[in-house]
Enzyme design. Structure first.
Site, PDB file in Angstrom:
ATOM      1  N   SER A   1       0.841  -1.204   0.000  1.00  0.00           N
ATOM      2  CA  SER A   1       0.000   0.000   0.000  1.00  0.00           C
ATOM      3  C   SER A   1       0.876   1.254   0.000  1.00  0.00           C
ATOM      4  O   SER A   1       1.515   1.553  -1.005  1.00  0.00           O
ATOM      5  CB  SER A   1      -0.960  -0.040   1.188  1.00  0.00           C
ATOM      6  OG  SER A   1      -1.905   0.998   1.111  1.00  0.00           O
TER       7      SER A   1
ATOM      8  N   HIS B   1      -8.568   1.108   0.280  1.00  0.00           N
ATOM      9  CA  HIS B   1      -8.627   0.088  -0.778  1.00  0.00           C
ATOM     10  C   HIS B   1     -10.052  -0.406  -0.994  1.00  0.00           C
ATOM     11  O   HIS B   1     -10.291  -1.599  -1.184  1.00  0.00           O
ATOM     12  CB  HIS B   1      -7.651  -1.055  -0.482  1.00  0.00           C
ATOM     13  CG  HIS B   1      -6.237  -0.575  -0.365  1.00  0.00           C
ATOM     14  ND1 HIS B   1      -5.512  -0.155  -1.454  1.00  0.00           N
ATOM     15  CD2 HIS B   1      -5.445  -0.383   0.724  1.00  0.00           C
ATOM     16  CE1 HIS B   1      -4.325   0.258  -1.039  1.00  0.00           C
ATOM     17  NE2 HIS B   1      -4.257   0.137   0.265  1.00  0.00           N
TER      18      HIS B   1
END
Length: 310
Positions: A89, A197
């Site tokens: 990420s 996300h």
């Protein structure tokens, strides 16, 4: 074979992290560069901030990113060139600098914008994330479909075999946790400020796409494996994938497995927390792994590659 560098994701931050590395020239230089870009003394913030302040995504993202880049620069200055780079990420931003796709200055401008956009989206759209244990793709998709009830609820992080994180509205995540527990399996709610996300980050993704339209990417000098599709990132695809990344799942397990298929067997988490090192252990217990996060582990990592090391 040289190690793959793994870059830590948000959530692993801790006040005082990297303190004993500030005497390493490359680490100090990265923090100085970032401070100029950010407009505040980042090293001082990491050293003195309360956990609550450092957990704010506006500060957590730059702090983790810069520490990872600084440690990587220091390792590379001492002859350790990574075979590839992979971030989790946020860690993908660190990977941009280390791979050569962006300069350090542009990387820190990018992480500042990314953190601000994500914080704004999290404030506007309440969200939560939870790690489902003993999970597989089919079971997680089924629980998301059955518990969404019109709300956002999606798989967000494919961490390792048996561990998949879901993301969505607080009510939907709670329903999924209850259903998961009812089936006799455990879960762990994550300490995040939003549903990262997931489609709840669409506003942030749109703003980030606009920002990235003005950013020029170089082709990577070191292969960078993208979280979105577990494949190498190219300059031509960087803008699209980095924006999509905010609303699409992190495919960390698949990325590590893809690197292993290419023959890579050594993975170093370069940053803080040791989360990724532990995930690699879950993915493949035979893989060589380490976490380089302080002076002792930095020296040990260099020693492990010395010619006379056993």
């Amino acid at each position: 074979m040289n190690p793959v560098f793994l870059f830590s994701g948000q959530g692993s931050q801790k006040p005082g992290m990297g303190a004993d590395l500030m005497g390493v020239p490359e680490v100090a230089s990265s923090f100085e560069c970032a401070s100029d870009v950010l407009g505040y003394d980042l090293a001082d913030l990491v050293a003195t901030a309360s956990p609550e302040k450092l957990n704010d995504t506006r500060y957590a993202q730059p702090a983790l990113c810069v520490l990872s880049v600084g440690i990587a620069r220091a390792l590379m200055a001492r002859g350790v060139v990574p075979a590839a780079v992979l971030g989790f990420s946020l860690g993908q931003v660190s990977a941009l600098a280390v791979s050569g796709m962006l300069s350090e200055e542009e990387t820190y401008r990018f992480v500042k914008a990314r953190a601000e956009f994500m914080a704004e989206a999290a404030s506007a759209h309440a969200g939560a994330m939870s790690a489902l244990l003993k999970a597989d793709d089919e079971a997680v998709r089924t629980v998301c479909e059955s518990c969404a009830q019109g709300d956002v609820l999606v798989p967000a992080n494919y961490n390792s075999p048996g561990q998949i994180v879901i993301s969505g509205t607080p009510d939907a995540v709670s329903r999924a946790e209850e259903a998961w527990a009812a089936s006799g399996k455990r879960f762990a709610r994550l300490a995040t400020s939003g549903a990262f996300h997931s489609p709840l980050m669409a506003d942030a993704a749109e703003k980030l796409a606009e920002y990235l339209a003005g950013v020029e990417f170089s082709e990577p000098a070191i292969p960078l494996i993208c979280n979105v599709n577990a494949s190498p990132l190219s300059a031509a695809c960087a803008r699209e994938h980095l924006a999509e990344h905010l609303t699409h799942p992190v495919r960390f397990q698949q990325s590590v497995e893809a690197l292993e298929e290419q023959g890579h067997t050594t993975f170093w988490e370069v940053g803080f927390g040791g989360v990724l090192e532990n995930l690699v252990k879950r993915i493949d217990r035979k893989a060589s792994r380490a976490c380089v996060q302080d002076l002792a582990s930095f020296d040990a990592a260099l020693e492990s590659l010395a010619p006379d090391a056993s």
